[in-house]
Scaffold this motif. Structure first.
Motif, PDB file in Angstrom:
ATOM      1  N   ALA A  19      -5.063  -5.393   6.524  1.00 55.08           N
ATOM      2  CA  ALA A  19      -5.553  -6.076   5.588  1.00 55.08           C
ATOM      3  C   ALA A  19      -4.574  -7.699   5.511  1.00 55.08           C
ATOM      4  N   SER A  20      -3.433  -8.140   6.779  1.00 54.98           N
ATOM      5  CA  SER A  20      -3.201  -9.449   6.642  1.00 54.98           C
ATOM      6  C   SER A  20      -4.177 -10.124   7.505  1.00 54.98           C
ATOM      7  N   PHE A  21      -4.700  -9.411   7.983  1.00 56.50           N
ATOM      8  CA  PHE A  21      -5.757 -10.974   9.083  1.00 56.50           C
ATOM      9  C   PHE A  21      -6.785 -10.928   8.341  1.00 56.50           C
ATOM     10  N   PHE A  45     -17.871 -14.287   2.290  1.00 56.20           N
ATOM     11  CA  PHE A  45     -16.760 -13.862   1.349  1.00 56.20           C
ATOM     12  C   PHE A  45     -17.187 -13.067   0.775  1.00 56.20           C
ATOM     13  N   ALA A  46     -17.178 -12.152   0.578  1.00 53.55           N
ATOM     14  CA  ALA A  46     -17.592 -10.951  -0.131  1.00 53.55           C
ATOM     15  C   ALA A  46     -17.630  -9.527   0.892  1.00 53.55           C
ATOM     16  N   PHE A  47     -16.967 -10.364   2.438  1.00 52.05           N
ATOM     17  CA  PHE A  47     -17.235  -9.164   3.482  1.00 52.05           C
ATOM     18  C   PHE A  47     -15.772  -9.243   3.571  1.00 52.05           C
ATOM     19  N   LEU A  48     -14.880 -10.751   3.680  1.00 48.40           N
ATOM     20  CA  LEU A  48     -13.689 -10.309   3.840  1.00 48.40           C
ATOM     21  C   LEU A  48     -12.753 -10.495   2.657  1.00 48.40           C
ATOM     22  N   ALA A  49     -13.216 -10.415   1.255  1.00 46.35           N
ATOM     23  CA  ALA A  49     -12.537 -10.169   0.442  1.00 46.35           C
ATOM     24  C   ALA A  49     -12.296  -8.614  -0.211  1.00 46.35           C
ATOM     25  N   GLY A  50     -13.604  -8.207  -0.150  1.00 46.96           N
ATOM     26  CA  GLY A  50     -14.009  -6.448  -0.380  1.00 46.96           C
ATOM     27  C   GLY A  50     -12.851  -5.762   0.816  1.00 46.96           C
ATOM     28  N   HIS A  55      -8.102  -2.349   2.430  1.00 45.94           N
ATOM     29  CA  HIS A  55      -7.216  -2.311   3.158  1.00 45.94           C
ATOM     30  C   HIS A  55      -5.554  -2.169   2.225  1.00 45.94           C
ATOM     31  N   ILE A  56      -5.571  -3.475   1.203  1.00 41.89           N
ATOM     32  CA  ILE A  56      -4.661  -3.452   0.955  1.00 41.89           C
ATOM     33  C   ILE A  56      -4.103  -1.734   0.079  1.00 41.89           C
ATOM     34  N   LEU A  58      -5.442   0.680  -0.571  1.00 45.02           N
ATOM     35  CA  LEU A  58      -6.100   2.090   0.574  1.00 45.02           C
ATOM     36  C   LEU A  58      -4.415   2.636   0.705  1.00 45.02           C
ATOM     37  N   GLY A  59      -3.175   1.368   1.659  1.00 47.01           N
ATOM     38  CA  GLY A  59      -2.566   1.799   2.288  1.00 47.01           C
ATOM     39  C   GLY A  59      -1.490   1.839   0.466  1.00 47.01           C
ATOM     40  N   ALA A  60      -1.772   1.092  -0.143  1.00 47.88           N
ATOM     41  CA  ALA A  60      -0.796   1.252  -1.210  1.00 47.88           C
ATOM     42  C   ALA A  60      -1.031   2.550  -1.408  1.00 47.88           C
ATOM     43  N   GLY A  61      -2.314   3.056  -2.082  1.00 44.16           N
ATOM     44  CA  GLY A  61      -2.560   4.318  -2.657  1.00 44.16           C
ATOM     45  C   GLY A  61      -2.132   5.432  -1.549  1.00 44.16           C
ATOM     46  N   LEU A  62      -2.569   5.801  -0.561  1.00 39.74           N
ATOM     47  CA  LEU A  62      -1.840   6.459   0.709  1.00 39.74           C
ATOM     48  C   LEU A  62      -0.017   6.486   0.074  1.00 39.74           C
ATOM     49  N   TYR A  63       0.409   5.318  -0.145  1.00 35.59           N
ATOM     50  CA  TYR A  63       1.834   5.386   0.260  1.00 35.59           C
ATOM     51  C   TYR A  63       2.470   5.775  -0.747  1.00 35.59           C
ATOM     52  N   LEU A  64       2.009   5.496  -1.957  1.00 34.88           N
ATOM     53  CA  LEU A  64       2.574   6.138  -3.388  1.00 34.88           C
ATOM     54  C   LEU A  64       1.311   7.142  -3.689  1.00 34.88           C
ATOM     55  N   ASN A  65       0.480   7.738  -2.933  1.00 36.61           N
ATOM     56  CA  ASN A  65       0.028   9.388  -3.575  1.00 36.61           C
ATOM     57  C   ASN A  65      -0.864   9.120  -4.316  1.00 36.61           C
ATOM     58  N   ASN A  66      -1.385   7.591  -4.849  1.00 41.42           N
ATOM     59  CA  ASN A  66      -2.084   7.434  -5.791  1.00 41.42           C
ATOM     60  C   ASN A  66      -3.527   6.934  -5.941  1.00 41.42           C
ATOM     61  N   MET A  67      -4.471   8.087  -6.288  1.00 45.21           N
ATOM     62  CA  MET A  67      -6.079   8.021  -6.257  1.00 45.21           C
ATOM     63  C   MET A  67      -6.392   6.843  -6.364  1.00 45.21           C
ATOM     64  N   LEU A  68      -6.122   6.640  -7.755  1.00 43.08           N
ATOM     65  CA  LEU A  68      -6.935   5.654  -9.056  1.00 43.08           C
ATOM     66  C   LEU A  68      -5.918   4.351  -7.418  1.00 43.08           C
ATOM     67  N   LEU A  69      -5.566   3.945  -7.340  1.00 42.22           N
ATOM     68  CA  LEU A  69      -5.172   2.589  -5.773  1.00 42.22           C
ATOM     69  C   LEU A  69      -6.418   3.113  -5.163  1.00 42.22           C
ATOM     70  N   ILE A  70      -6.701   4.343  -4.667  1.00 43.63           N
ATOM     71  CA  ILE A  70      -7.523   4.273  -3.510  1.00 43.63           C
ATOM     72  C   ILE A  70      -8.790   4.222  -4.214  1.00 43.63           C
ATOM     73  N   HIS A  71      -8.943   4.692  -4.768  1.00 44.80           N
ATOM     74  CA  HIS A  71     -10.355   4.547  -5.594  1.00 44.80           C
ATOM     75  C   HIS A  71     -10.794   2.740  -6.010  1.00 44.80           C
ATOM     76  N   LEU A  72      -9.472   2.011  -5.917  1.00 45.99           N
ATOM     77  CA  LEU A  72     -10.177   0.981  -6.582  1.00 45.99           C
ATOM     78  C   LEU A  72     -10.067   0.339  -5.707  1.00 45.99           C
ATOM     79  N   GLY A  73      -9.764   0.808  -4.493  1.00 52.39           N
ATOM     80  CA  GLY A  73      -9.771  -0.013  -3.058  1.00 52.39           C
ATOM     81  C   GLY A  73     -11.242   0.069  -3.065  1.00 52.39           C
ATOM     82  N   ALA A  74     -11.824   1.534  -2.905  1.00 54.16           N
ATOM     83  CA  ALA A  74     -13.317   2.125  -2.435  1.00 54.16           C
ATOM     84  C   ALA A  74     -14.076   1.290  -3.742  1.00 54.16           C
ATOM     85  N   PHE A  75     -13.778   0.554  -4.403  1.00 48.49           N
ATOM     86  CA  PHE A  75     -14.828  -0.423  -5.246  1.00 48.49           C
ATOM     87  C   PHE A  75     -14.412  -1.222  -4.981  1.00 48.49           C
TER      88      PHE A  75
END
Length: 222
Positions: A19-21, A45-50, A55-56, A58-75
């Motif tokens: 994500a940092s890259f 730009f759409a590729f880079l932003a998406g 990654h941000i 999905l990582g947060a969702g896995l770290y916090l065990n939060n499926m909503l964040l994971i689904h927002l990442g998928a969106f």
């Protein structure tokens, strides 16, 4: 991945590493985008932003065990993938571009709706999200942009298209296939991180070559 790196679960570390890259790439991409608002640049730009938000979150969702964040990442990932079609769709007539684009976007969002409504395993989500990205961004958009680069006569167009399309191909085909086959891995995330570097280098080198080719000295007859 079950280890710990810098106090983070290994999978989370590598997701945020990638994500940092993408975030750094977005920073460097904004200035060229302001000066060149073409369908090709909007696809990049759409590729880079998406990918950055995918990654941000999905990582947060896995770290916090939060499926909503994971689904927002998928969106974010699916929406970005759909918008990478902006440049390939220029090959179609005006009357066909919008319907095809909106169909691709609708499919992406329907996947998110399905994920929100129906219980599923993480593996199912990855197959749906990454499968869409492999077909749309890596397959259709990536190959089309590379093909346009191979056909281009100007060196700066070649560099932008081959490098940019290569970035999409590296991330949304090679890296995504690796994730589906072996899960989040060091090799897969290295390819993920390499993609925005390739894209940004291609954009800046392409802009330099364009300026050189358009300079009065370069256009002066010999």
């Amino acid at each position: 991945m079950t280890g710990i790196i810098l106090g983070l679960p290994e999978a989370v570390f590598w997701l945020w590493f990638s994500a940092s890259f993408y975030m750094v790439a977005i920073f460097f991409f904004l200035e060229p985008l302001r000066k060149e608002r073409t369908e090709l640049m909007l696809s990049f730009f759409a590729f880079l932003a998406g990918m950055a938000f995918f990654h941000i979150l999905l990582g947060a969702g896995l770290y916090l065990n939060n499926m909503l964040l994971i689904h927002l990442g998928a969106f974010a990932a699916l929406t970005g993938a759909a918008f990478t079609l902006k440049f390939p769709l220029t090959a179609l007539s005006e009357s066909k571009r919008k319907p095809v684009f909106y169909l691709a976007l609708a499919i992406a969002w329907l996947i998110v709706v399905w994920l929100l409504i129906f219980p599923h395993e993480m593996k199912t989500m990855l197959w749906l999200v990454l499968g869409y990205m492999i077909v749309v961004s890596g397959g259709i958009a990536g190959f089309y942009i590379i093909w346009q680069g191979l056909k281009a006569k100007e060196s700066w167009v070649k560099v932008k298209c081959l490098g940019g399309g290569g970035g999409l191909f590296t991330c949304c085909l090679i890296a995504d296939v690796l994730v589906l086959l072996v899960g989040v891995s060091v090799l897969g995330e290295v390819f993920m991180a390499l993609a925005p570097v390739i894209l940004i280098l291609a954009i800046y080198l392409g802009r330099y070559l364009q300026k050189v080719s358009e300079s009065p000295k370069a256009t002066q007859p010999s």
